[in-house]
Write an enzyme that holds these catalytic residues in place. Structure first.
Site, PDB file in Angstrom:
ATOM      1  N   VAL A 164      28.307 -32.954 -40.755  1.00 45.12           N
ATOM      2  CA  VAL A 164      28.260 -31.925 -39.696  1.00 45.12           C
ATOM      3  C   VAL A 164      29.101 -30.707 -40.065  1.00 45.12           C
ATOM      4  O   VAL A 164      29.043 -29.675 -39.413  1.00 45.12           O
ATOM      5  CB  VAL A 164      28.700 -32.461 -38.315  1.00 45.12           C
ATOM      6  CG1 VAL A 164      27.974 -33.744 -37.973  1.00 45.12           C
ATOM      7  CG2 VAL A 164      30.198 -32.655 -38.212  1.00 45.12           C
ATOM      8  N   ASN A 181      30.369 -27.366 -41.511  1.00 45.82           N
ATOM      9  CA  ASN A 181      29.652 -26.132 -41.880  1.00 45.82           C
ATOM     10  C   ASN A 181      30.198 -25.514 -43.161  1.00 45.82           C
ATOM     11  O   ASN A 181      31.352 -25.736 -43.486  1.00 45.82           O
ATOM     12  CB  ASN A 181      29.777 -25.121 -40.733  1.00 45.82           C
ATOM     13  CG  ASN A 181      28.742 -25.385 -39.667  1.00 45.82           C
ATOM     14  OD1 ASN A 181      27.568 -25.591 -39.966  1.00 45.82           O
ATOM     15  ND2 ASN A 181      29.181 -25.393 -38.417  1.00 45.82           N
ATOM     16  N   ARG A 223      20.437 -26.759 -27.428  1.00 50.00           N
ATOM     17  CA  ARG A 223      20.822 -25.437 -26.913  1.00 50.00           C
ATOM     18  C   ARG A 223      19.596 -24.693 -26.409  1.00 50.00           C
ATOM     19  O   ARG A 223      19.608 -24.084 -25.333  1.00 50.00           O
ATOM     20  CB  ARG A 223      21.518 -24.632 -28.018  1.00 50.00           C
ATOM     21  CG  ARG A 223      22.930 -25.103 -28.265  1.00 50.00           C
ATOM     22  CD  ARG A 223      23.608 -24.319 -29.368  1.00 50.00           C
ATOM     23  NE  ARG A 223      25.031 -24.654 -29.405  1.00 50.00           N
ATOM     24  CZ  ARG A 223      25.795 -24.580 -30.480  1.00 50.00           C
ATOM     25  NH1 ARG A 223      25.282 -24.171 -31.631  1.00 50.00           N
ATOM     26  NH2 ARG A 223      27.069 -24.891 -30.417  1.00 50.00           N
ATOM     27  N   HIS A 280      20.302 -24.116 -40.231  1.00 45.67           N
ATOM     28  CA  HIS A 280      21.263 -23.900 -39.154  1.00 45.67           C
ATOM     29  C   HIS A 280      21.791 -22.489 -39.347  1.00 45.67           C
ATOM     30  O   HIS A 280      22.590 -22.237 -40.223  1.00 45.67           O
ATOM     31  CB  HIS A 280      22.391 -24.917 -39.324  1.00 45.67           C
ATOM     32  CG  HIS A 280      23.279 -25.057 -38.143  1.00 45.67           C
ATOM     33  ND1 HIS A 280      22.832 -25.013 -36.849  1.00 45.67           N
ATOM     34  CD2 HIS A 280      24.617 -25.262 -38.054  1.00 45.67           C
ATOM     35  CE1 HIS A 280      23.846 -25.194 -36.029  1.00 45.67           C
ATOM     36  NE2 HIS A 280      24.942 -25.343 -36.730  1.00 45.67           N
TER      37      HIS A 280
HETATM   38  N1  APR Z   1      40.222 -35.224 -44.872  1.00 41.77           N
HETATM   39  C1  APR Z   1      40.182 -35.586 -43.576  1.00 41.77           C
HETATM   40  N2  APR Z   1      40.308 -34.715 -42.568  1.00 41.77           N
HETATM   41  C2  APR Z   1      40.482 -33.428 -42.877  1.00 41.77           C
HETATM   42  C3  APR Z   1      40.529 -32.982 -44.212  1.00 41.77           C
HETATM   43  C4  APR Z   1      40.386 -33.952 -45.245  1.00 41.77           C
HETATM   44  N3  APR Z   1      40.418 -33.630 -46.534  1.00 41.77           N
HETATM   45  N4  APR Z   1      40.721 -31.644 -44.205  1.00 41.77           N
HETATM   46  C5  APR Z   1      40.781 -31.261 -42.912  1.00 41.77           C
HETATM   47  N5  APR Z   1      40.647 -32.334 -42.117  1.00 41.77           N
HETATM   48  C6  APR Z   1      40.680 -32.399 -40.657  1.00 41.77           C
HETATM   49  C7  APR Z   1      41.735 -31.497 -40.040  1.00 41.77           C
HETATM   50  O1  APR Z   1      43.042 -32.046 -40.187  1.00 41.77           O
HETATM   51  C8  APR Z   1      41.266 -31.437 -38.572  1.00 41.77           C
HETATM   52  O2  APR Z   1      41.876 -32.449 -37.782  1.00 41.77           O
HETATM   53  O3  APR Z   1      39.458 -31.931 -40.070  1.00 41.77           O
HETATM   54  C9  APR Z   1      39.751 -31.682 -38.691  1.00 41.77           C
HETATM   55  C10 APR Z   1      38.930 -30.496 -38.245  1.00 41.77           C
HETATM   56  O4  APR Z   1      39.094 -30.395 -36.870  1.00 41.77           O
HETATM   57  P1  APR Z   1      39.003 -29.024 -36.059  1.00 41.77           P
HETATM   58  O5  APR Z   1      39.860 -28.003 -36.725  1.00 41.77           O
HETATM   59  O6  APR Z   1      39.234 -29.333 -34.615  1.00 41.77           O
HETATM   60  O7  APR Z   1      37.481 -28.569 -36.288  1.00 41.77           O
HETATM   61  P2  APR Z   1      36.180 -29.109 -35.521  1.00 41.77           P
HETATM   62  O8  APR Z   1      35.905 -28.252 -34.329  1.00 41.77           O
HETATM   63  O9  APR Z   1      36.307 -30.569 -35.328  1.00 41.77           O
HETATM   64  O10 APR Z   1      35.025 -28.773 -36.579  1.00 41.77           O
HETATM   65  C11 APR Z   1      34.887 -29.515 -37.770  1.00 41.77           C
HETATM   66  O11 APR Z   1      32.498 -29.207 -37.806  1.00 41.77           O
HETATM   67  O12 APR Z   1      31.101 -27.808 -36.562  1.00 41.77           O
HETATM   68  C12 APR Z   1      31.780 -27.982 -37.747  1.00 41.77           C
HETATM   69  O13 APR Z   1      32.229 -25.717 -38.364  1.00 41.77           O
HETATM   70  C13 APR Z   1      32.809 -26.916 -37.925  1.00 41.77           C
HETATM   71  O14 APR Z   1      33.198 -27.364 -40.219  1.00 41.77           O
HETATM   72  C14 APR Z   1      33.721 -27.551 -38.928  1.00 41.77           C
HETATM   73  C15 APR Z   1      33.685 -29.027 -38.556  1.00 41.77           C
END
Ligand code: APR
Length: 311
Positions: A118, A120, A151, A175
């Site tokens: 999921v 992006n 949506r 997307h």
């Molecule tokens: N391994 C595990 N977790 C990771 C890593 C990694 N190498 N790098 C980053 N993370 C975690 C971050 O610590 C954070 O908790 O990924 C999480 C991302 O969470 P959010 O910042 O809240 O982002 P979110 O809204 O969940 O979106 C995640 O989905 O829709 C897409 O564009 C969006 O690419 C993004 C993803």
């Protein structure tokens, strides 16, 4: 024992975990992140809701991939979300490194899993996870069409002033800019979309759907959408776990359907225990097929950007 792992304990990952757990469709959901304590805290909190909501699925929060071993399905949400003004493309370099790293861990601990991406930019990240994993392409798919279709359905229901559950909406393609709404498959009750709304209104709703993610990012300012996205990803997990063979709009590997091959693209696919059982080739109009072809070309061009990244 059935087991799902969600990688990334941010907004998207935590709500996806919560939905899967509350549906009570697997024994265990593992949620993992690089941030220490975050998945553990979320898991403890979710588990304490079980007696209140009456479900048994246990959530395990961890920073250690060995706890994810032998998962049936792994959802990759790890990565940065978009900030206002940022396109999905701006995210590519940073998220590609994260997706590569986590995919290697999936291969190591859950070699038989189905991977749902999921993170992006979706089309590129799904392609990358497939390449890095070396899994058969049916076992790697992306979530985009389920969300875009939901949506679109919401906007149609509002504009036509009808029950949301009477609306069927389908979007295919990629997307983003080359999302392909499929009016011929959209229904409002028994009516075709074109008989329920005028062409100008439909065009406006299509445009709003295409920018559906950015509209929410502009409101939230510090992150992107996660309620509808997690509902979309969790629905795909459920179809796989329950081996439902339900046709869903997902990002799947094309092998000649609609004359398109060798690219990940949003199409209707039947999901089951092996991931994509079959890409369902439905009747589309000539212009819809042409738009799908254009989306495939656009995705292939974007995927080429991955080659410039130094891992
Ligand atoms: N391994 C595990 N977790 C990771 C890593 C990694 N190498 N790098 C980053 N993370 C975690 C971050 O610590 C954070 O908790 O990924 C999480 C991302 O969470 P959010 O910042 O809240 O982002 P979110 O809204 O969940 O979106 C995640 O989905 O829709 C897409 O564009 C969006 O690419 C993004 C993803």
């Amino acid at each position: 024992m059935s087991k799902v792992t969600v990688i990334g304990a941010g907004k998207y990952g935590s709500t996806t975990t919560q939905r899967i757990a509350e549906w009570d469709i697997v024994d265990e959901v593992v949620i993992t992140d690089i941030v220490e304590g975050l998945p553990q805290g979320l898991a403890l909190d979710m588990n304490q809701s079980r007696p209140l909501l009456g479900y048994r699925t246990k959530v395990v929060g961890t920073n250690d991939y060995s706890d994810t071993a032998n998962s049936d399905v792994v959802v990759i949400t790890a990565g940065l979300p978009r900030r206002p003004g940022m396109s999905r493309m701006d995210l590519i370099e940073v998220n590609a490194k994260i997706v590569k790293e986590v995919t290697e861990e999936i291969v190591r601990y859950s070699p038989e899993a189905v991977i749902i991406v999921v993170t992006n930019p979706l089309d590129q990240m799904t392609t990358l996870a497939a390449d890095v994993s070396g899994f058969p392409k049916n076992r790697v798919l992306g979530q985009a069409g389920m969300l875009d279709s939901a949506r679109f359905a919401h906007f149609i229901a509002e504009a036509a002033d009808v029950d949301i559950l009477d609306v069927t909406a389908v979007t295919l393609g990629s997307h983003g800019d080359t999302m392909v709404p499929v009016p011929s498959l959209c229904k409002v009750g028994e009516k075709h979309l074109a008989d329920a709304l005028d062409a100008e209104t439909i065009d406006q709703l299509v445009e709003r759907t295409r920018n559906g993610g950015a509209e929410i990012v502009a409101y939230l300012k510090t992150g992107s959408a996660y309620y509808a996205p997690s509902a979309a990803a969790a629905s795909m997990v459920r179809a796989i776990i329950e081996d439902s063979a339900e046709a869903m709009p997902v990002c799947a590997w094309m092998e000649g359907q609609y004359g398109i091959e060798g690219v990940y693209l949003g199409v209707l696919a039947k999901l089951g225990r092996n991931g994509v059982n079959e890409v369902a080739e439905v009747d589309l109009t000539e212009s819809e097929i042409a738009a799908l072809g254009q989306a495939a070309v656009a995705v292939a061009e974007k995927v080429a950007d991955l080659e410039a990244i130094e891992f």
